[in-house]
Design an enzyme around this catalytic site. Structure first.
Site, PDB file in Angstrom:
ATOM      1  N   ASP A 107      13.509  -7.028   2.346  1.00 14.69           N
ATOM      2  CA  ASP A 107      12.588  -7.267   3.449  1.00 14.69           C
ATOM      3  C   ASP A 107      12.768  -8.658   4.052  1.00 14.69           C
ATOM      4  O   ASP A 107      12.576  -8.847   5.251  1.00 14.69           O
ATOM      5  CB  ASP A 107      11.146  -7.101   2.967  1.00 14.69           C
ATOM      6  CG  ASP A 107      10.785  -5.645   2.723  1.00 14.69           C
ATOM      7  OD1 ASP A 107      11.535  -4.762   3.180  1.00 14.69           O
ATOM      8  OD2 ASP A 107       9.754  -5.389   2.074  1.00 14.69           O
ATOM      9  N   THR A 120       0.568  -4.909   3.188  1.00 11.41           N
ATOM     10  CA  THR A 120       1.074  -4.653   1.835  1.00 11.41           C
ATOM     11  C   THR A 120       1.759  -5.872   1.236  1.00 11.41           C
ATOM     12  O   THR A 120       2.217  -5.817   0.096  1.00 11.41           O
ATOM     13  CB  THR A 120       2.079  -3.482   1.850  1.00 11.41           C
ATOM     14  OG1 THR A 120       3.173  -3.820   2.712  1.00 11.41           O
ATOM     15  CG2 THR A 120       1.421  -2.205   2.338  1.00 11.41           C
ATOM     16  N   ALA A 121       1.835  -6.963   1.997  1.00 13.26           N
ATOM     17  CA  ALA A 121       2.520  -8.166   1.523  1.00 13.26           C
ATOM     18  C   ALA A 121       1.498  -9.152   0.951  1.00 13.26           C
ATOM     19  O   ALA A 121       0.697  -8.797   0.092  1.00 13.26           O
ATOM     20  CB  ALA A 121       3.334  -8.775   2.660  1.00 13.26           C
ATOM     21  N   LYS A 143      -2.301  -8.213   0.546  1.00 16.08           N
ATOM     22  CA  LYS A 143      -2.727  -7.397  -0.597  1.00 16.08           C
ATOM     23  C   LYS A 143      -2.985  -8.261  -1.833  1.00 16.08           C
ATOM     24  O   LYS A 143      -3.908  -7.996  -2.604  1.00 16.08           O
ATOM     25  CB  LYS A 143      -1.685  -6.324  -0.901  1.00 16.08           C
ATOM     26  CG  LYS A 143      -2.068  -5.362  -2.017  1.00 16.08           C
ATOM     27  CD  LYS A 143      -1.014  -4.277  -2.185  1.00 16.08           C
ATOM     28  CE  LYS A 143      -1.396  -3.311  -3.288  1.00 16.08           C
ATOM     29  NZ  LYS A 143      -1.478  -3.964  -4.617  1.00 16.08           N
ATOM     30  N   SER A 144      -2.185  -9.308  -1.996  1.00 14.68           N
ATOM     31  CA  SER A 144      -2.324 -10.148  -3.181  1.00 14.68           C
ATOM     32  C   SER A 144      -3.602 -10.980  -3.156  1.00 14.68           C
ATOM     33  O   SER A 144      -4.039 -11.468  -4.208  1.00 14.68           O
ATOM     34  CB  SER A 144      -1.104 -11.063  -3.334  1.00 14.68           C
ATOM     35  OG  SER A 144      -1.102 -12.083  -2.357  1.00 14.68           O
ATOM     36  N   ALA A 202      -9.331 -17.717  -1.603  1.00 10.46           N
ATOM     37  CA  ALA A 202     -10.162 -18.539  -2.503  1.00 10.46           C
ATOM     38  C   ALA A 202     -11.251 -19.301  -1.747  1.00 10.46           C
ATOM     39  O   ALA A 202     -11.293 -20.533  -1.749  1.00 10.46           O
ATOM     40  CB  ALA A 202      -9.283 -19.501  -3.303  1.00 10.46           C
TER      41      ALA A 202
END
Length: 267
Positions: free
Chosen positions: A48, A163-164, A167-168, A187
């Site tokens: 990617d 989705t990159a 998502k995290s 955060a």
């Protein structure tokens, strides 16, 4: 009519080997020509990251270029073909010309305190951070102030970029047929004194996000793989771009198949 093809690859040995095998397969096909300038189809070999690099190289002519990815890495969310399918790929180039699927992009404008601005397009996402210090910013949706954010930073992503990094940090996965952008907090500080929404927000394509920075000092903006930093950044504005990226759909993988293959794969 001759199809003009450009190839971009990373420098990993496996990608270099695939490039050496792909070139003669393309060269012996009638009606296809390898070019270094003005391609109609760009084939990327790698992962990617390689496709993102190709996108930024040709994002000034997105209406004239299709993209197609050959996967040689560990995870290829934008790549439909594997390195052992090159003959099938080159046969498809001759049979299925002109078919494509398009995805939304993120329009990013970085504004500076001296009146300058810089414009970018993002395929995945853009983030705003302030190094190791707490970032303070007013977040507007259209003209309405949503919140005063305090925390590590903010991420704004496209549906495919959901989705990159999005998502995290707890963002939702969006299907690319939904023309929207997603705002996710990184955060955030939430206590009796400071409050934020505390969850991802999906913003429609008729609205926009503006982040007005209130903290002092150096801020860093990322746009996919690109970085912009400096103490003079005053605000960043996001919206769904008028441009779209077009992928050649010789064999375009179903979005939810990609999601399952990337994150859930059952052995």
């Amino acid at each position: 009519m001759t199809l003009r093809i450009g190839i971009i690859h990373n420098n990993e040995q496996k990608s270099l080997d695939v490039f050496q095998r792909l070139v003669p397969l393309i060269e012996k096909k009638a009606g296809i020509k390898l070019v270094e300038r003005d391609p109609e189809l760009v084939i990327t070999i790698g992962g990617d990251g390689t496709l993102l690099s190709a996108f930024h190289r040709y994002n000034h002519k997105l209406s004239d270029v299709l993209f197609l990815g050959v996967h040689t890495g560990h995870l290829g969310f934008y790549t439909d073909w594997r390195d052992y399918e090159l003959e099938e790929l080159t046969d498809s180039l001759c049979r299925n010309r002109g078919k494509s699927v398009s995805y939304p992009l993120l329009d990013v404008v970085v504004n500076f305190s001296d009146g300058r601005s810089k414009h970018f397009l993002a395929l995945n996402e853009s983030t705003i951070r302030k190094g190791s210090r707490t970032m303070v910013a007013d977040v507007y949706i259209k003209e309405e102030r949503l919140e005063r954010f305090r925390g590590d930073g903010l991420s704004v992503s496209t549906p495919t970029g959901s989705t990159a990094y999005n998502k995290s940090v707890g963002g939702a996965v969006l299907h690319p047929s939904i023309s929207a952008l997603q705002l996710a907090e990184i955060a955030s500080l939430n206590n009796r004194v400071f409050r934020t929404l505390g969850s991802p927000a999906i913003i429609g394509n008729q609205e926009w996000i503006e982040v007005k920075l209130r903290s002092q000092g150096n801020h860093m903006i990322t746009v996919d793989q690109l970085d912009v930093s400096g103490p003079e950044i005053s605000s960043v504005k996001y919206k769904i771009a008028e441009e779209r990226i077009h992928f050649a759909s010789y064999r375009h993988m179903h979005f939810w198949h990609r999601v399952k293959d990337a994150f859930i794969r059952e052995d």
